[in-house]
Write a protein that holds these residues in place. Structure first.
Motif, mmCIF file in Angstrom:
data_model
loop_
_atom_site.group_PDB
_atom_site.id
_atom_site.type_symbol
_atom_site.label_atom_id
_atom_site.label_comp_id
_atom_site.label_asym_id
_atom_site.label_seq_id
_atom_site.Cartn_x
_atom_site.Cartn_y
_atom_site.Cartn_z
ATOM 1 N N VAL A 1 -28.428 37.095 -35.287
ATOM 2 C CA VAL A 1 -27.777 38.239 -34.643
ATOM 3 C C VAL A 1 -28.845 39.110 -33.996
ATOM 4 C CG1 VAL A 1 -26.505 40.388 -35.051
ATOM 5 C CG2 VAL A 1 -25.767 38.255 -36.149
ATOM 6 N N TYR A 2 -28.670 39.371 -32.726
ATOM 7 C CA TYR A 2 -29.608 40.220 -31.989
ATOM 8 C C TYR A 2 -29.382 41.679 -32.394
ATOM 9 C CZ TYR A 2 -32.281 41.763 -27.860
ATOM 10 O OH TYR A 2 -33.204 42.316 -26.996
ATOM 11 N N TRP B 1 -25.308 48.444 -30.084
ATOM 12 C CA TRP B 1 -24.382 47.547 -29.407
ATOM 13 C C TRP B 1 -23.927 46.371 -30.249
ATOM 14 C CZ3 TRP B 1 -22.227 48.621 -24.746
ATOM 15 C CH2 TRP B 1 -22.792 49.694 -24.028
ATOM 16 N N LYS B 2 -24.539 46.144 -31.394
ATOM 17 C CA LYS B 2 -24.236 44.948 -32.177
ATOM 18 C C LYS B 2 -23.831 45.287 -33.612
ATOM 19 C CE LYS B 2 -25.240 41.763 -29.072
ATOM 20 N NZ LYS B 2 -24.261 40.728 -28.653
ATOM 21 N N LYS C 1 -20.967 45.442 -35.308
ATOM 22 C CA LYS C 1 -20.039 44.537 -36.001
ATOM 23 C C LYS C 1 -20.731 43.255 -36.426
ATOM 24 C CE LYS C 1 -15.811 46.195 -33.765
ATOM 25 N NZ LYS C 1 -14.651 45.831 -32.896
ATOM 26 N N GLU C 2 -21.547 42.706 -35.530
ATOM 27 C CA GLU C 2 -22.251 41.465 -35.849
ATOM 28 C C GLU C 2 -23.308 41.673 -36.928
ATOM 29 O OE1 GLU C 2 -21.012 41.226 -31.476
ATOM 30 O OE2 GLU C 2 -21.724 42.741 -32.882
ATOM 31 N N ILE C 3 -24.012 42.808 -36.864
ATOM 32 C CA ILE C 3 -25.065 43.092 -37.841
ATOM 33 C C ILE C 3 -24.497 43.198 -39.247
ATOM 34 C CG2 ILE C 3 -26.722 44.867 -38.570
ATOM 35 C CD1 ILE C 3 -27.190 45.411 -35.541
ATOM 36 N N LYS C 4 -23.301 43.750 -39.374
ATOM 37 C CA LYS C 4 -22.686 43.942 -40.690
ATOM 38 C C LYS C 4 -22.460 42.626 -41.431
ATOM 39 C CE LYS C 4 -20.281 48.309 -39.821
ATOM 40 N NZ LYS C 4 -18.960 48.978 -39.683
ATOM 41 N N ILE D 1 -27.066 49.583 -41.307
ATOM 42 C CA ILE D 1 -25.771 49.103 -40.825
ATOM 43 C C ILE D 1 -25.316 47.892 -41.647
ATOM 44 C CG2 ILE D 1 -24.607 47.986 -38.881
ATOM 45 C CD1 ILE D 1 -26.393 49.709 -37.025
ATOM 46 N N ARG D 2 -26.228 46.973 -41.890
ATOM 47 C CA ARG D 2 -25.887 45.734 -42.601
ATOM 48 C C ARG D 2 -25.336 46.013 -43.994
ATOM 49 N NH1 ARG D 2 -24.625 42.478 -45.580
ATOM 50 N NH2 ARG D 2 -25.132 40.242 -45.725
ATOM 51 N N PHE D 3 -25.899 46.996 -44.677
ATOM 52 C CA PHE D 3 -25.506 47.239 -46.064
ATOM 53 C C PHE D 3 -24.605 48.459 -46.250
ATOM 54 C CE2 PHE D 3 -29.313 44.593 -46.425
ATOM 55 C CZ PHE D 3 -28.832 43.591 -47.258
ATOM 56 N N GLY D 4 -24.170 49.050 -45.146
ATOM 57 C CA GLY D 4 -23.205 50.138 -45.231
ATOM 58 C C GLY D 4 -23.781 51.473 -45.644
#
Length: 334
Positions: free
Chosen positions: A132-133, A138-139, A141-144, A323-326
């Motif tokens: 995932v870039y 901009w990303k 949702k994908e990063i999560k 972002i990934r871990f909330g």
């Protein structure tokens, strides 16, 4: 509390990453690593980065001494050369870690780019396809959901954050290619001593015109052709970019402000300027990307600035981690 490893912690961006994660409320740095040939093995972090004296008490270890089986590790940050990251990412992913890679090794889908621009053959196409870039604004949702986040390059971050809202709204004239002039401080070349980044040698000079490694990265992720002209400036840190584009007819200044506001109104690390234009001074040692612009006769000049070691590297990596871990997006960054 997540247990974290940082590989490449002796470099400029790596040091900033250690600083951010050290003060992160939900992270615990288990170890910091350098390459097996590094002269910093065994040294204290603050002996190499003196600004952190009496603040961070960690010792550099050789990555060759690391045994993941004996560690309870959740997250790995790789602030390493692309060749090193290329080989390490599969190992850490197979060990169940979430990986944030600050190198270019997994940024672009086209494997030919690695052959042409980075001079190595990419061996892990399946992992590359799932990467995932990490352009954080901009990303999200994908990063999560990501197991591997590839943090964008410093130039590529600055350029895309400035241009992408206008590309998304399709207000640029398709017959004119954006012309990007970007100037970076010498820290972008890394900590290793080199005659090309010596302050006694550096003036203000363009380099790698049409051949810079961030050019295909920008084009692939922005989705439009660009002409990218990087420069090296005689200052330590920061990037300032001026982007010249032609707009479609009847696009007014207020329209552009509204577009930037639409996309970035809830993005805490983007600052849109109205009365002034950004400068290196506004972003040095700060985690923001500052954006301003001026319009005349259907032409727009966008000015964007960031600290290449922070929003262009460490701050964005930590932003992606949050972002990934909330966690709150600016946890430990602001």
């Amino acid at each position: 509390m997540l247990n974290v490893l940082i590989v490449g912690a002796s470099g400029y961006a790596g040091a900033e990453l250690v600083n951010y994660m050290h003060r992160h409320r939900f992270a615990n740095i288990k170890k910091i690593f350098v390459s097996k040939n590094s002269l910093d093995i065994g040294k204290m972090f603050s002996d190499v980065h003196h600004q952190f004296t009496d603040m961070i008490h960690l010792r550099f270890e050789s990555i060759s001494d690391f045994n993941l089986v004996d560690q309870d590790i959740n997250v790995v940050f790789l602030a390493t050369d692309h060749n090193v990251s290329h080989d390490m990412v599969p190992f850490f992913l197979s060990s169940g870690c979430i990986v944030f890679d600050l190198s270019a090794a997994y940024r672009v889908r086209d494997c030919k780019i690695y052959t042409d621009y980075y001079r190595f053959i990419h061996k892990y196409k399946k992992i590359l396809e799932k990467s995932v870039y990490g352009l954080a604004e901009w990303k999200e949702k994908e990063i999560k959901k990501a197991s591997l986040v590839s943090v964008p390059g410093c130039y590529a971050t600055c350029v895309q954050l400035a241009l992408r809202p206008l590309v998304e709204e399709k207000i640029l004239c398709s017959q004119n290619i954006p012309i990007i002039n970007a100037i970076s401080g010498v820290s972008g070349a890394g900590r290793k001593s080199n005659i090309t980044n010596s302050f006694c040698q550096v003036s203000l000079q363009p380099y790698n015109i049409f051949t810079h490694r961030h050019t295909p990265e920008i084009i692939e992720h922005l989705g439009i052709p660009v002409i990218f002209i990087p420069h090296l400036g005689a200052f330590y840190r920061g990037i300032i970019t001026t982007i010249t584009c032609k707009l479609k007819d009847n696009i007014q200044e207020v329209d552009v402000y509204n577009i930037f506001y639409k996309f970035y109104k809830n993005k805490p690390l983007i600052r849109i300027y109205k009365k002034f234009l950004p400068s290196i001074k506004t972003v040095e040692k700060m985690p923001f990307c500052d954006i301003g612009f001026t319009i005349k006769d259907n032409y727009i000049v966008i000015v964007a600035a960031e600290d290449n070691l922070l929003k262009g590297a460490a701050a964005q990596a930590v932003q992606c981690f949050n972002i990934r871990f909330g966690f709150p997006e600016t946890e430990s960054i602001l």
